[in-house]
Design an enzyme around this catalytic site. Structure first.
Site, short mmCIF file in Angstrom:
data_model
loop_
_atom_site.label_atom_id
_atom_site.label_comp_id
_atom_site.label_asym_id
_atom_site.label_seq_id
_atom_site.Cartn_x
_atom_site.Cartn_y
_atom_site.Cartn_z
N ASN A 81 0.80 -1.23 0.00
CA ASN A 81 0.00 0.00 0.00
C ASN A 81 0.83 1.28 0.00
O ASN A 81 0.35 2.34 0.38
CB ASN A 81 -0.97 -0.01 1.19
CG ASN A 81 -1.80 -1.27 1.21
OD1 ASN A 81 -1.70 -2.06 2.14
ND2 ASN A 81 -2.57 -1.52 0.17
N VAL A 88 1.73 7.01 0.53
CA VAL A 88 0.88 6.03 1.20
C VAL A 88 -0.49 6.02 0.53
O VAL A 88 -1.07 7.07 0.26
CB VAL A 88 0.73 6.38 2.70
CG1 VAL A 88 -0.25 5.44 3.38
CG2 VAL A 88 2.09 6.34 3.38
N CYS A 89 -0.99 4.81 0.28
CA CYS A 89 -2.30 4.65 -0.36
C CYS A 89 -3.22 3.89 0.60
O CYS A 89 -3.18 2.66 0.65
CB CYS A 89 -2.14 3.90 -1.68
SG CYS A 89 -3.70 3.61 -2.53
N ILE A 90 -3.98 4.64 1.38
CA ILE A 90 -5.01 4.04 2.23
C ILE A 90 -6.28 4.85 2.06
O ILE A 90 -6.24 6.04 1.73
CB ILE A 90 -4.61 3.94 3.72
CG1 ILE A 90 -4.20 5.30 4.28
CG2 ILE A 90 -3.53 2.89 3.94
CD1 ILE A 90 -3.91 5.30 5.77
N HIS A 94 -7.90 9.22 0.78
CA HIS A 94 -8.50 9.49 -0.52
C HIS A 94 -9.59 10.55 -0.37
O HIS A 94 -10.28 10.59 0.65
CB HIS A 94 -9.08 8.21 -1.12
CG HIS A 94 -8.01 7.20 -1.42
ND1 HIS A 94 -8.28 5.85 -1.50
CD2 HIS A 94 -6.68 7.33 -1.64
CE1 HIS A 94 -7.15 5.20 -1.77
NE2 HIS A 94 -6.17 6.08 -1.85
#
Length: 166
Positions: A81, A88-90, A94
């Site tokens: 992730n 960081v991609c959580i 978003h």
């Protein structure tokens, strides 16, 4: 006059200094800029990241808390992730509203009630349990699923490097 965003960020920073939270520390990159924070995440116990000290930059938009900050690791990080550039991609980072790709519920995405603390605790949780369903780093996700020993070796290197840099 200070903006609503800068006042809120000053309050959150003051609260974190008064009442530190286990698992991370936070401060400003530059005392003159409340919108850019330097954070250090301590690798969670009983995870592959245990013992690591992972540095990241948290950048807040001028319209915070209506829009989420971005978080980018500056330490090496091997995780499904985390993009190769460290972002960081959580879900909670978003933008609010419906997910155009249909992976996330609106309730899982950013809302103005989130704080630096809730973001950091979500990132610590992400380190404990990667989501390989919608990875930012496809190669790391494949290793996490299919070649766990390779994945562990790469994470161990990141942990060792973070200890040397600390």
């Amino acid at each position: 006059m200070a903006s609503q965003a800068s006042l809120l960020l000053q309050k959150q920073l003051k609260d974190l200094c008064k009442h530190p939270v286990d698992g991370f520390s936070a401060g400003l990159v530059d005392e003159k800029n409340i919108f850019e924070w330097s954070v250090t995440i301590i690798g969670p116990p009983d995870t592959l990241y245990e013992g690591g000290f992972f540095n990241a930059i948290m950048t807040f938009p001028q319209n915070y808390p209506n829009s989420p900050p971005t978080v980018r690791f500056t330490s090496d990080m091997w995780h499904p992730n985390v993009y190769s550039d460290g972002r960081v991609c959580i879900s909670i980072l978003h933008p609010p509203g419906d997910d155009p790709s249909g992976y996330e519920l609106a309730s899982e995405r950013w809302t103005p009630v989130h704080t630096v603390e809730s973001i950091m605790l979500s990132i610590i949780s992400m380190l404990s349990g990667p989501n390989d369903e919608s990875p930012a780093n496809v190669e790391a996700a494949k290793e996490w699923r299919d070649k766990r020993d390779e994945f562990k070796k790469k994470v161990s290197r990141c942990v060792r490097k973070s200890q040397e840099m600390f």
